[in-house]
Write a protein that holds these residues in place. Structure first.
Motif, mmCIF file in Angstrom:
data_model
loop_
_atom_site.group_PDB
_atom_site.id
_atom_site.type_symbol
_atom_site.label_atom_id
_atom_site.label_comp_id
_atom_site.label_asym_id
_atom_site.label_seq_id
_atom_site.Cartn_x
_atom_site.Cartn_y
_atom_site.Cartn_z
ATOM 1 N N ASP A 159 48.530 -46.320 63.210
ATOM 2 C CA ASP A 159 49.806 -46.358 62.498
ATOM 3 C C ASP A 159 49.606 -46.752 61.032
ATOM 4 N N LEU A 160 48.694 -47.684 60.784
ATOM 5 C CA LEU A 160 48.398 -48.086 59.403
ATOM 6 C C LEU A 160 47.833 -46.928 58.605
ATOM 7 N N GLY A 161 46.949 -46.151 59.223
ATOM 8 C CA GLY A 161 46.394 -44.986 58.534
ATOM 9 C C GLY A 161 47.476 -44.004 58.136
ATOM 10 N N ALA A 162 48.417 -43.747 59.041
ATOM 11 C CA ALA A 162 49.509 -42.820 58.750
ATOM 12 C C ALA A 162 50.406 -43.353 57.638
ATOM 13 N N THR A 163 50.675 -44.648 57.660
ATOM 14 C CA THR A 163 51.504 -45.261 56.622
ATOM 15 C C THR A 163 50.848 -45.127 55.257
ATOM 16 N N ARG A 164 49.541 -45.289 55.205
ATOM 17 C CA ARG A 164 48.823 -45.185 53.942
ATOM 18 C C ARG A 164 48.780 -43.749 53.421
ATOM 19 N N VAL A 165 48.676 -42.793 54.322
ATOM 20 C CA VAL A 165 48.724 -41.388 53.890
ATOM 21 C C VAL A 165 50.091 -41.080 53.286
ATOM 22 N N GLU A 166 51.139 -41.506 53.959
ATOM 23 C CA GLU A 166 52.489 -41.260 53.448
ATOM 24 C C GLU A 166 52.686 -41.942 52.094
ATOM 25 N N GLY A 167 52.148 -43.148 51.939
ATOM 26 C CA GLY A 167 52.261 -43.855 50.671
ATOM 27 C C GLY A 167 51.549 -43.133 49.548
ATOM 28 N N PHE A 168 50.404 -42.558 49.837
ATOM 29 C CA PHE A 168 49.649 -41.787 48.852
ATOM 30 C C PHE A 168 50.474 -40.608 48.337
ATOM 31 N N VAL A 169 51.100 -39.883 49.251
ATOM 32 C CA VAL A 169 51.868 -38.703 48.839
ATOM 33 C C VAL A 169 53.160 -39.109 48.144
ATOM 34 N N ARG A 170 53.722 -40.230 48.490
ATOM 35 C CA ARG A 170 54.894 -40.734 47.758
ATOM 36 C C ARG A 170 54.539 -41.012 46.295
ATOM 37 N N CYS A 171 53.353 -41.583 46.094
ATOM 38 C CA CYS A 171 52.895 -41.833 44.715
ATOM 39 C C CYS A 171 52.702 -40.529 43.967
ATOM 40 N N LEU A 172 52.143 -39.540 44.647
ATOM 41 C CA LEU A 172 51.965 -38.229 44.032
ATOM 42 C C LEU A 172 53.309 -37.589 43.687
#
Length: 204
Positions: free
Chosen positions: A183-196
């Motif tokens: 779940d942490l990995g998925a949250t971090r991926v989503e956060g990366f794309v939000r920054c983009l």
């Protein structure tokens, strides 16, 4: 400073870093779907991807530090690079747990979520190349959000299944740790794309 005017070498290096996202996720899926006796061999591949991610992260930091990019833009680029390395590192840690816990059989729901995470990583990699196209990167963010919601629903169902009085306490803790790590990995991926996506709005 616009993304398109930043030094090409740095932008290309960031893209190379992002390519490691689906590589790491694919390796993790390989561990999750492997027989217990072959997981260690699969983990070796994931460790190599993680080591390469660390090298590329440091290379990008050095290039950004030596560039004429303004401090505020350096911070943004560093944040993106750090997010990528964080996702890969999380997947490596999850893979380590999978091997060390020696769970003979993983729930099908867990492997389904690992595949969803792989899909998120592919979309995240592609999103980096769309930073100058806000409408297209927004579509990727929506797709990633949809996968994350599916993962969240699946996570809650698995959590209810795992946290029952009849479950062996040790197995319960092991499985809970794996679920949380994924779940942490998925949250971090989503956060990366939000920054983009935020960067794409500025670019537009």
């Amino acid at each position: 400073m616009k993304f398109k005017s930043r030094e090409d070498a740095i932008v290309k290096l960031l893209s190379k870093n992002a390519n490691l996202l689906p590589e790491a996720a694919s390796s993790f899926c390989g561990i999750a779907e492997a027989e217990i006796g072959t997981r260690a061999a699969q983990l070796k591949v994931l460790r190599e991807v993680a080591a390469e991610s660390d090298r590329r992260y440091l290379d990008l930091v050095r290039k950004v530090s030596a560039s004429a990019i303004p401090p505020q833009d350096r911070e943004g680029l560093h944040g993106l690079a750090d997010s990528i390395d964080g996702v890969v590192g999380t997947l490596e840690g999850s893979g380590e747990l999978l091997v060390e816990f020696e769970l003979a059989e993983l729930p099908a729901a867990f492997t389904r979520n690992s595949r969803r995470l792989y899909g998120m990583c592919e979309l995240a990699r592609d999103a980096l190349h769309l930073v100058r196209k806000p409408s297209k990167i927004e579509k990727r963010l929506i797709e990633i959000g949809s996968l994350k919601k599916e993962m969240d629903r699946n996570y809650r169902v698995q959590l209810v299944t795992v946290l029952t009085p009849t479950t062996d306490p040790v197995s319960m803790l092991k499985m809970k740790s794996l679920l949380d790590s994924l779940d942490l990995g998925a949250t971090r991926v989503e956060g990366f794309v939000r920054c983009l996506t935020a960067m794409a709005i500025v670019e537009g």
